[in-house]
Design a protein around this motif. Structure first.
Motif, PDB file in Angstrom:
ATOM      1  N   PHE A 110      -7.639 -12.265  -7.133  1.00 56.27           N
ATOM      2  CA  PHE A 110      -9.036 -12.585  -7.433  1.00 56.27           C
ATOM      3  C   PHE A 110      -9.510 -11.819  -8.670  1.00 56.27           C
ATOM      4  CE2 PHE A 110     -13.610 -11.918  -7.133  1.00 56.27           C
ATOM      5  CZ  PHE A 110     -14.066 -13.209  -6.897  1.00 56.27           C
ATOM      6  N   MET A 111      -9.164 -10.535  -8.761  1.00 56.83           N
ATOM      7  CA  MET A 111      -9.585  -9.721  -9.904  1.00 56.83           C
ATOM      8  C   MET A 111      -8.913 -10.195 -11.193  1.00 56.83           C
ATOM      9  SD  MET A 111     -11.872  -7.897  -8.662  1.00 56.83           S
ATOM     10  CE  MET A 111     -12.226  -6.984 -10.174  1.00 56.83           C
ATOM     11  N   GLN A 112      -7.670 -10.619 -11.090  1.00 62.51           N
ATOM     12  CA  GLN A 112      -6.988 -11.162 -12.263  1.00 62.51           C
ATOM     13  C   GLN A 112      -7.656 -12.456 -12.714  1.00 62.51           C
ATOM     14  OE1 GLN A 112      -3.112 -11.011 -10.254  1.00 62.51           O
ATOM     15  NE2 GLN A 112      -2.318  -9.853 -11.993  1.00 62.51           N
ATOM     16  N   ALA A 113      -8.035 -13.281 -11.745  1.00 66.14           N
ATOM     17  CA  ALA A 113      -8.746 -14.530 -12.063  1.00 66.14           C
ATOM     18  C   ALA A 113     -10.094 -14.223 -12.709  1.00 66.14           C
ATOM     19  CB  ALA A 113      -8.934 -15.367 -10.801  1.00 66.14           C
ATOM     20  N   LEU A 149      -4.165 -22.992 -12.690  1.00 66.58           N
ATOM     21  CA  LEU A 149      -2.828 -22.817 -13.271  1.00 66.58           C
ATOM     22  C   LEU A 149      -2.454 -21.341 -13.390  1.00 66.58           C
ATOM     23  CD1 LEU A 149      -2.831 -25.535 -16.097  1.00 66.58           C
ATOM     24  CD2 LEU A 149      -1.456 -25.525 -14.005  1.00 66.58           C
ATOM     25  N   SER A 150      -3.402 -20.510 -13.801  1.00 63.79           N
ATOM     26  CA  SER A 150      -3.088 -19.089 -13.993  1.00 63.79           C
ATOM     27  C   SER A 150      -2.773 -18.408 -12.665  1.00 63.79           C
ATOM     28  CB  SER A 150      -4.232 -18.381 -14.701  1.00 63.79           C
ATOM     29  OG  SER A 150      -5.425 -18.444 -13.947  1.00 63.79           O
ATOM     30  N   THR A 151      -3.549 -18.697 -11.618  1.00 64.13           N
ATOM     31  CA  THR A 151      -3.279 -18.064 -10.320  1.00 64.13           C
ATOM     32  C   THR A 151      -1.988 -18.593  -9.708  1.00 64.13           C
ATOM     33  OG1 THR A 151      -4.771 -19.680  -9.244  1.00 64.13           O
ATOM     34  CG2 THR A 151      -5.682 -17.522  -9.807  1.00 64.13           C
ATOM     35  N   LEU A 152      -1.693 -19.866  -9.943  1.00 64.87           N
ATOM     36  CA  LEU A 152      -0.425 -20.426  -9.457  1.00 64.87           C
ATOM     37  C   LEU A 152       0.759 -19.736 -10.135  1.00 64.87           C
ATOM     38  CD1 LEU A 152       1.049 -22.734  -7.817  1.00 64.87           C
ATOM     39  CD2 LEU A 152       0.942 -24.070  -9.936  1.00 64.87           C
ATOM     40  N   ILE A 153       0.669 -19.569 -11.450  1.00 63.52           N
ATOM     41  CA  ILE A 153       1.758 -18.954 -12.216  1.00 63.52           C
ATOM     42  C   ILE A 153       1.898 -17.474 -11.892  1.00 63.52           C
ATOM     43  CG2 ILE A 153       2.525 -18.357 -14.549  1.00 63.52           C
ATOM     44  CD1 ILE A 153       1.204 -21.035 -15.459  1.00 63.52           C
ATOM     45  N   ILE A 154       0.765 -16.775 -11.786  1.00 68.67           N
ATOM     46  CA  ILE A 154       0.804 -15.343 -11.470  1.00 68.67           C
ATOM     47  C   ILE A 154       1.469 -15.110 -10.117  1.00 68.67           C
ATOM     48  CG2 ILE A 154      -0.631 -13.348 -10.847  1.00 68.67           C
ATOM     49  CD1 ILE A 154      -2.650 -14.353 -12.981  1.00 68.67           C
ATOM     50  N   ARG A 174       1.135 -26.873  -0.723  1.00 67.70           N
ATOM     51  CA  ARG A 174      -0.328 -26.751  -0.701  1.00 67.70           C
ATOM     52  C   ARG A 174      -0.850 -26.201  -2.033  1.00 67.70           C
ATOM     53  NH1 ARG A 174      -0.841 -24.158   3.768  1.00 67.70           N
ATOM     54  NH2 ARG A 174      -0.971 -26.081   4.981  1.00 67.70           N
ATOM     55  N   SER A 175      -0.191 -25.212  -2.575  1.00 71.05           N
ATOM     56  CA  SER A 175      -0.602 -24.658  -3.862  1.00 71.05           C
ATOM     57  C   SER A 175      -0.502 -25.702  -4.974  1.00 71.05           C
ATOM     58  CB  SER A 175       0.261 -23.445  -4.219  1.00 71.05           C
ATOM     59  OG  SER A 175       0.049 -22.394  -3.312  1.00 71.05           O
ATOM     60  N   LEU A 176       0.577 -26.460  -4.960  1.00 69.24           N
ATOM     61  CA  LEU A 176       0.752 -27.496  -5.971  1.00 69.24           C
ATOM     62  C   LEU A 176      -0.270 -28.607  -5.803  1.00 69.24           C
ATOM     63  CD1 LEU A 176       4.654 -27.745  -6.018  1.00 69.24           C
ATOM     64  CD2 LEU A 176       3.195 -26.802  -7.817  1.00 69.24           C
ATOM     65  N   LEU A 177      -0.592 -28.948  -4.550  1.00 68.45           N
ATOM     66  CA  LEU A 177      -1.571 -30.003  -4.293  1.00 68.45           C
ATOM     67  C   LEU A 177      -2.952 -29.608  -4.810  1.00 68.45           C
ATOM     68  CD1 LEU A 177      -2.467 -32.669  -2.974  1.00 68.45           C
ATOM     69  CD2 LEU A 177      -2.784 -31.405  -0.824  1.00 68.45           C
ATOM     70  N   VAL A 178      -3.400 -28.409  -4.456  1.00 64.83           N
ATOM     71  CA  VAL A 178      -4.716 -27.954  -4.895  1.00 64.83           C
ATOM     72  C   VAL A 178      -4.774 -27.848  -6.422  1.00 64.83           C
ATOM     73  CG1 VAL A 178      -6.263 -25.951  -4.948  1.00 64.83           C
ATOM     74  CG2 VAL A 178      -5.387 -26.790  -2.771  1.00 64.83           C
ATOM     75  N   ILE A 227      -8.036 -19.791  -5.246  1.00 57.55           N
ATOM     76  CA  ILE A 227      -7.433 -18.457  -5.188  1.00 57.55           C
ATOM     77  C   ILE A 227      -6.911 -18.173  -3.792  1.00 57.55           C
ATOM     78  CG2 ILE A 227      -7.877 -15.988  -5.524  1.00 57.55           C
ATOM     79  CD1 ILE A 227     -10.130 -16.840  -7.494  1.00 57.55           C
ATOM     80  N   VAL A 228      -7.666 -18.594  -2.768  1.00 62.37           N
ATOM     81  CA  VAL A 228      -7.232 -18.407  -1.375  1.00 62.37           C
ATOM     82  C   VAL A 228      -5.896 -19.094  -1.137  1.00 62.37           C
ATOM     83  CG1 VAL A 228      -7.735 -19.038   1.020  1.00 62.37           C
ATOM     84  CG2 VAL A 228      -9.539 -18.081  -0.412  1.00 62.37           C
ATOM     85  N   VAL A 229      -5.780 -20.323  -1.581  1.00 61.22           N
ATOM     86  CA  VAL A 229      -4.543 -21.099  -1.370  1.00 61.22           C
ATOM     87  C   VAL A 229      -3.386 -20.503  -2.160  1.00 61.22           C
ATOM     88  CG1 VAL A 229      -3.428 -23.329  -1.794  1.00 61.22           C
ATOM     89  CG2 VAL A 229      -5.721 -23.253  -0.796  1.00 61.22           C
ATOM     90  N   ASN A 230      -3.614 -20.188  -3.430  1.00 61.73           N
ATOM     91  CA  ASN A 230      -2.531 -19.680  -4.270  1.00 61.73           C
ATOM     92  C   ASN A 230      -2.137 -18.240  -3.937  1.00 61.73           C
ATOM     93  OD1 ASN A 230      -2.193 -22.070  -5.632  1.00 61.73           O
ATOM     94  ND2 ASN A 230      -3.484 -21.510  -7.359  1.00 61.73           N
ATOM     95  N   ALA A 231      -3.053 -17.500  -3.306  1.00 61.33           N
ATOM     96  CA  ALA A 231      -2.748 -16.107  -2.955  1.00 61.33           C
ATOM     97  C   ALA A 231      -1.845 -16.008  -1.736  1.00 61.33           C
ATOM     98  CB  ALA A 231      -4.041 -15.336  -2.689  1.00 61.33           C
ATOM     99  N   SER A 232      -1.867 -17.019  -0.873  1.00 61.42           N
ATOM    100  CA  SER A 232      -1.074 -16.990   0.370  1.00 61.42           C
ATOM    101  C   SER A 232      -0.287 -18.278   0.510  1.00 61.42           C
ATOM    102  CB  SER A 232      -1.990 -16.783   1.579  1.00 61.42           C
ATOM    103  OG  SER A 232      -2.783 -15.624   1.434  1.00 61.42           O
TER     104      SER A 232
END
Length: 257
Positions: A5-8, A45-50, A57-61, A124-129
């Protein structure tokens, strides 16, 4: 999730700071609208890559946000390109006077950055977990998102085509989706984020992502969307007649006069 979240947040700050600098150079703060949709794509895209976990689910969102954000950015870019500063921002520029630069920085660009983080929180919730596989909630969320996307994209297209016709200058669109809602595009945008929220529910802390659809719905319905446009047409007799029979936000059949 806090680290992501802080990176985002840092990415969003840099993103809007760049738009702020450009806006001051060209003296047009309304370019922030062009960056709104694309900014969510940057966050997704940035949170997915990070995070680096490319699960379903991450790809879908990320895909859904990219489709929405790119379409919206292109639509607003085409609509505003070569035109003077939008009437809302021009009004604020006059009201703020010598304080226009710091107030634009805080109340236009940084405020939109904060709103982007709140509304984009489910991403961020989806990509973080990241968790493999999709379930019924994901498919339900996808269906809700599709309904919202249709309302926003078709509503925008119908409005653009209506305005293209010189015979419609000064008139109010009352056909297509606009027959059932005075703001079908805003309804569509809010609906899409309810769909993203449903997808996020299957992730850890997914329930907390409800702040996103609630925020965008309240903003569009009571703050910056519907009220500002309705105020613009408050002295337009045709719009007032249209408002008497047409639902403000949620699509419904017109009232009989």
């Amino acid at each position: 999730m806090f680290d992501l979240f802080m990176q985002a947040a840092l990415i969003v700050f840099i993103y809007f700071f760049i738009f702020f600098v450009i806006a001051q150079v060209i003296r047009n703060n309304s370019i922030v609208d062009m960056g709104w949709g694309a900014g969510f794509v940057v966050v997704a895209l940035s949170t997915l890559i990070i995070q680096g976990a490319y699960v379903e689910r991450s790809l879908l969102v990320t895909l859904l946000v990219a489709i929405w954000g790119i379409r919206l950015a292109y639509y607003i870019l085409r609509r505003n390109w070569g035109k003077p500063e939008d009437f809302r921002y021009a009004k604020w520029r006059k009201e703020w006077g010598k304080w226009v630069v710091p107030r634009a920085f805080l109340q236009v660009f940084m405020l939109q950055g904060v709103m982007m983080l709140i509304i984009g929180y489910p991403i961020i919730v989806v990509n973080a977990s990241p968790q493999p596989g999709l379930n019924l909630l994901d498919y339900l969320g996808l269906l809700v998102w599709i309904i919202g996307f249709i309302f926003e994209s078709v509503g925008d297209k119908q409005m653009a085509e209506f305005k293209k016709d010189p015979a419609n200058k000064g008139k109010i669109i009352k056909s297509g989706l606009w027959k059932y809602s005075r703001h079908p595009n805003y309804f569509g945008e809010a609906t899409m984020w309810w769909g993203i929220f449903l997808i996020a529910l299957s992730s850890p802390l997914g329930w907390s992502a409800i702040i996103s659809p609630i925020t965008i719905t309240v903003l569009l319905l009571f703050v910056s969307g519907v009220p500002m446009l309705e105020k613009k047409y408050k002295d337009n007799p045709e719009f007032q007649d249209y408002a008497k029979v047409t639902s403000k936000f949620f699509p419904w059949f017109p009232k009989k006069q």
